[in-house]
Design a protein around this motif. Sequence first.
Motif, PDB file in Angstrom:
ATOM      1  N   LEU A   1       0.857  -1.186   0.000  1.00 46.80           N
ATOM      2  CA  LEU A   1       0.000   0.000   0.000  1.00 46.80           C
ATOM      3  C   LEU A   1       0.893   1.235   0.000  1.00 46.80           C
ATOM      4  CD1 LEU A   1      -2.548  -1.194   2.717  1.00 46.80           C
ATOM      5  CD2 LEU A   1      -2.795  -1.345   0.233  1.00 46.80           C
ATOM      6  N   LEU A   2       1.538   1.502  -1.098  1.00 48.85           N
ATOM      7  CA  LEU A   2       2.622   2.483  -1.172  1.00 48.85           C
ATOM      8  C   LEU A   2       2.235   3.873  -0.708  1.00 48.85           C
ATOM      9  CD1 LEU A   2       4.292   1.467  -4.560  1.00 48.85           C
ATOM     10  CD2 LEU A   2       5.178   1.120  -2.264  1.00 48.85           C
ATOM     11  N   ALA A   3       0.983   4.260  -0.898  1.00 52.08           N
ATOM     12  CA  ALA A   3       0.566   5.622  -0.554  1.00 52.08           C
ATOM     13  C   ALA A   3       0.219   5.767   0.921  1.00 52.08           C
ATOM     14  CB  ALA A   3      -0.632   6.043  -1.405  1.00 52.08           C
ATOM     15  N   SER A   4       0.241   4.678   1.667  1.00 57.42           N
ATOM     16  CA  SER A   4      -0.182   4.709   3.065  1.00 57.42           C
ATOM     17  C   SER A   4       0.977   5.025   3.999  1.00 57.42           C
ATOM     18  CB  SER A   4      -0.785   3.358   3.472  1.00 57.42           C
ATOM     19  OG  SER A   4      -1.907   3.050   2.682  1.00 57.42           O
ATOM     20  N   GLU A   5       0.651   5.663   5.117  1.00 59.19           N
ATOM     21  CA  GLU A   5       1.611   5.843   6.194  1.00 59.19           C
ATOM     22  C   GLU A   5       1.426   4.715   7.204  1.00 59.19           C
ATOM     23  OE1 GLU A   5       1.155   9.676   7.967  1.00 59.19           O
ATOM     24  OE2 GLU A   5       1.787  10.767   6.166  1.00 59.19           O
TER      25      GLU A   5
ATOM     26  N   LYS B   1      21.921  -5.861   5.856  1.00 54.16           N
ATOM     27  CA  LYS B   1      22.963  -4.841   5.815  1.00 54.16           C
ATOM     28  C   LYS B   1      22.568  -3.608   5.014  1.00 54.16           C
ATOM     29  CE  LYS B   1      26.729  -8.214   6.194  1.00 54.16           C
ATOM     30  NZ  LYS B   1      27.964  -8.750   5.557  1.00 54.16           N
ATOM     31  N   ASN B   2      21.907  -3.825   3.902  1.00 56.65           N
ATOM     32  CA  ASN B   2      21.680  -2.718   2.986  1.00 56.65           C
ATOM     33  C   ASN B   2      20.198  -2.443   2.787  1.00 56.65           C
ATOM     34  OD1 ASN B   2      24.510  -2.443   2.362  1.00 56.65           O
ATOM     35  ND2 ASN B   2      24.302  -4.354   1.196  1.00 56.65           N
ATOM     36  N   CYS B   3      19.923  -1.266   2.282  1.00 56.98           N
ATOM     37  CA  CYS B   3      18.534  -0.859   2.046  1.00 56.98           C
ATOM     38  C   CYS B   3      18.355  -0.539   0.577  1.00 56.98           C
ATOM     39  CB  CYS B   3      18.207   0.367   2.895  1.00 56.98           C
ATOM     40  SG  CYS B   3      16.599   1.083   2.557  1.00 56.98           S
ATOM     41  N   GLY B   4      17.442  -1.243  -0.090  1.00 55.40           N
ATOM     42  CA  GLY B   4      17.141  -0.910  -1.468  1.00 55.40           C
ATOM     43  C   GLY B   4      16.423   0.424  -1.545  1.00 55.40           C
ATOM     44  N   ALA B   5      16.526   1.103  -2.663  1.00 55.44           N
ATOM     45  CA  ALA B   5      15.955   2.452  -2.795  1.00 55.44           C
ATOM     46  C   ALA B   5      14.461   2.460  -2.536  1.00 55.44           C
ATOM     47  CB  ALA B   5      16.249   2.997  -4.192  1.00 55.44           C
TER      48      ALA B   5
ATOM     49  N   LYS C   1      11.136  12.079  14.053  1.00 54.98           N
ATOM     50  CA  LYS C   1      12.046  12.269  15.186  1.00 54.98           C
ATOM     51  C   LYS C   1      12.026  11.047  16.101  1.00 54.98           C
ATOM     52  CE  LYS C   1      12.602  15.259  19.293  1.00 54.98           C
ATOM     53  NZ  LYS C   1      12.116  14.306  20.316  1.00 54.98           N
ATOM     54  N   HIS C   2      10.824  10.597  16.458  1.00 59.14           N
ATOM     55  CA  HIS C   2      10.710   9.418  17.315  1.00 59.14           C
ATOM     56  C   HIS C   2      11.200   8.158  16.597  1.00 59.14           C
ATOM     57  CE1 HIS C   2       9.019  11.605  20.508  1.00 59.14           C
ATOM     58  NE2 HIS C   2       7.744  11.584  20.165  1.00 59.14           N
ATOM     59  N   ARG C   3      11.017   8.079  15.282  1.00 59.61           N
ATOM     60  CA  ARG C   3      11.521   6.925  14.525  1.00 59.61           C
ATOM     61  C   ARG C   3      13.041   6.852  14.621  1.00 59.61           C
ATOM     62  NH1 ARG C   3      10.277   8.072   8.998  1.00 59.61           N
ATOM     63  NH2 ARG C   3      12.345   9.004   8.903  1.00 59.61           N
ATOM     64  N   ARG C   4      13.687   7.980  14.477  1.00 60.34           N
ATOM     65  CA  ARG C   4      15.155   8.009  14.586  1.00 60.34           C
ATOM     66  C   ARG C   4      15.604   7.605  15.994  1.00 60.34           C
ATOM     67  NH1 ARG C   4      14.256  12.685  11.388  1.00 60.34           N
ATOM     68  NH2 ARG C   4      14.307  14.024  13.243  1.00 60.34           N
ATOM     69  N   GLU C   5      14.858   8.062  17.003  1.00 55.83           N
ATOM     70  CA  GLU C   5      15.201   7.732  18.387  1.00 55.83           C
ATOM     71  C   GLU C   5      15.054   6.235  18.656  1.00 55.83           C
ATOM     72  OE1 GLU C   5      13.703  12.046  20.189  1.00 55.83           O
ATOM     73  OE2 GLU C   5      12.393  10.288  20.232  1.00 55.83           O
ATOM     74  N   ILE C   6      13.988   5.640  18.134  1.00 57.00           N
ATOM     75  CA  ILE C   6      13.700   4.233  18.403  1.00 57.00           C
ATOM     76  C   ILE C   6      14.562   3.295  17.567  1.00 57.00           C
ATOM     77  CG2 ILE C   6      11.934   2.436  18.146  1.00 57.00           C
ATOM     78  CD1 ILE C   6      11.618   4.175  20.652  1.00 57.00           C
ATOM     79  N   PHE C   7      14.747   3.636  16.296  1.00 59.84           N
ATOM     80  CA  PHE C   7      15.439   2.718  15.394  1.00 59.84           C
ATOM     81  C   PHE C   7      16.907   3.079  15.175  1.00 59.84           C
ATOM     82  CE2 PHE C   7      10.961   2.131  14.379  1.00 59.84           C
ATOM     83  CZ  PHE C   7      10.876   0.741  14.315  1.00 59.84           C
TER      84      PHE C   7
ATOM     85  N   VAL D   1       9.731   3.742   1.267  1.00 64.35           N
ATOM     86  CA  VAL D   1       8.589   3.346   2.076  1.00 64.35           C
ATOM     87  C   VAL D   1       8.900   3.548   3.558  1.00 64.35           C
ATOM     88  CG1 VAL D   1       7.000   1.474   2.642  1.00 64.35           C
ATOM     89  CG2 VAL D   1       7.868   1.691   0.318  1.00 64.35           C
ATOM     90  N   TRP D   2      10.138   3.267   3.947  1.00 62.44           N
ATOM     91  CA  TRP D   2      10.541   3.433   5.345  1.00 62.44           C
ATOM     92  C   TRP D   2      10.337   4.869   5.819  1.00 62.44           C
ATOM     93  CZ3 TRP D   2      11.180   0.943   9.592  1.00 62.44           C
ATOM     94  CH2 TRP D   2      11.977   1.455  10.614  1.00 62.44           C
ATOM     95  N   GLU D   3      10.495   5.816   4.930  1.00 60.31           N
ATOM     96  CA  GLU D   3      10.298   7.225   5.286  1.00 60.31           C
ATOM     97  C   GLU D   3       8.840   7.538   5.603  1.00 60.31           C
ATOM     98  OE1 GLU D   3      11.896   9.364   2.011  1.00 60.31           O
ATOM     99  OE2 GLU D   3      13.993   8.904   2.519  1.00 60.31           O
ATOM    100  N   ARG D   4       7.947   6.604   5.308  1.00 67.06           N
ATOM    101  CA  ARG D   4       6.530   6.774   5.621  1.00 67.06           C
ATOM    102  C   ARG D   4       6.137   5.984   6.875  1.00 67.06           C
ATOM    103  NH1 ARG D   4       3.866   9.421   1.844  1.00 67.06           N
ATOM    104  NH2 ARG D   4       1.830   8.624   2.445  1.00 67.06           N
ATOM    105  N   VAL D   5       7.145   5.535   7.613  1.00 69.55           N
ATOM    106  CA  VAL D   5       6.932   4.910   8.923  1.00 69.55           C
ATOM    107  C   VAL D   5       7.193   5.970   9.993  1.00 69.55           C
ATOM    108  CG1 VAL D   5       7.740   3.174  10.559  1.00 69.55           C
ATOM    109  CG2 VAL D   5       7.604   2.620   8.111  1.00 69.55           C
TER     110      VAL D   5
END
Length: 259
Positions: free
Chosen positions: A162-166, A196-200, A251-257, A205-209
């Motif tokens: 669901l690419l458009a979803s957060e 190890k790596n993250c595909g583009a 911000k919280h995502r960066r703190e947690i992950f 999608v991760w930026e929408r988490v």
Amino acid sequence: MNEAQFNVIKNFREEYKAKCAEWSAFCAELVPLQKSASQKDTPPYPVQTPVVYNRALDEITRDDEIRLIVIGDNPGKDEQLEKNNRYLVGQSGKIAEGFFRKNSALGIQFRKNAIILNKTPIHTAKTSHLKFLAKNSERVAQLILQSQIWLAQKTAQLHKALLASELWLVGYAELKSKGIFVSYRDALLKEYRGEKNCGAENCKVWERVFVYQHFSMNRFLIDLKEFSGAENCAALDEASLKKNLESLGAKHRREIFGE
């Protein structure tokens, strides 16, 4: 949504329903522990569904537009009642529903445009009681662990489709290194990033988490208010509300992950 996306949702809910049925084989062991865990700080209540599948998933249709996936903690007293068997229908759910109703500019009807999941379907009256269950039964401890990992993997796959979803992870505190849901956290990150790596595409999608405080006890709203500097969310215009939500969640995502 398109047909392919709807098929992903249908497959997910059938797999999840089957998993909950499989995990329900532990009910004889779960129920006494669930009751014992609640004795010190919870008024007596009937334990009706030790492992809770969210029946609201069965109501999603091809015509629905899913804009959000919300991940709560685990089913509480209201969620496990046989008349409900739905997630976030207690006080926390009412707060969440009220937030989206009052901020209609976000374009999300909480019970229509959001898929609501948990980090485990194992019921406890309070999330902290999961520690009691795990401490008193190695089999149940493994069940809680396995259910977190399975749900993290499947939820990430659902979100990617669901690419458009957060995707909103609510329950900031228990995602920390010593929290109850650290296994969910780690499995989720691995599903997006790989070993190890993250595909583009996965990175996009991760930026929408996004990660937030829980809706319970108004922590979500208090945190958002403090972050935005506004007296209340209603004081923010649509653009400011969206910007603050994204900034706070990232911000919280960066703190947690640990990004």
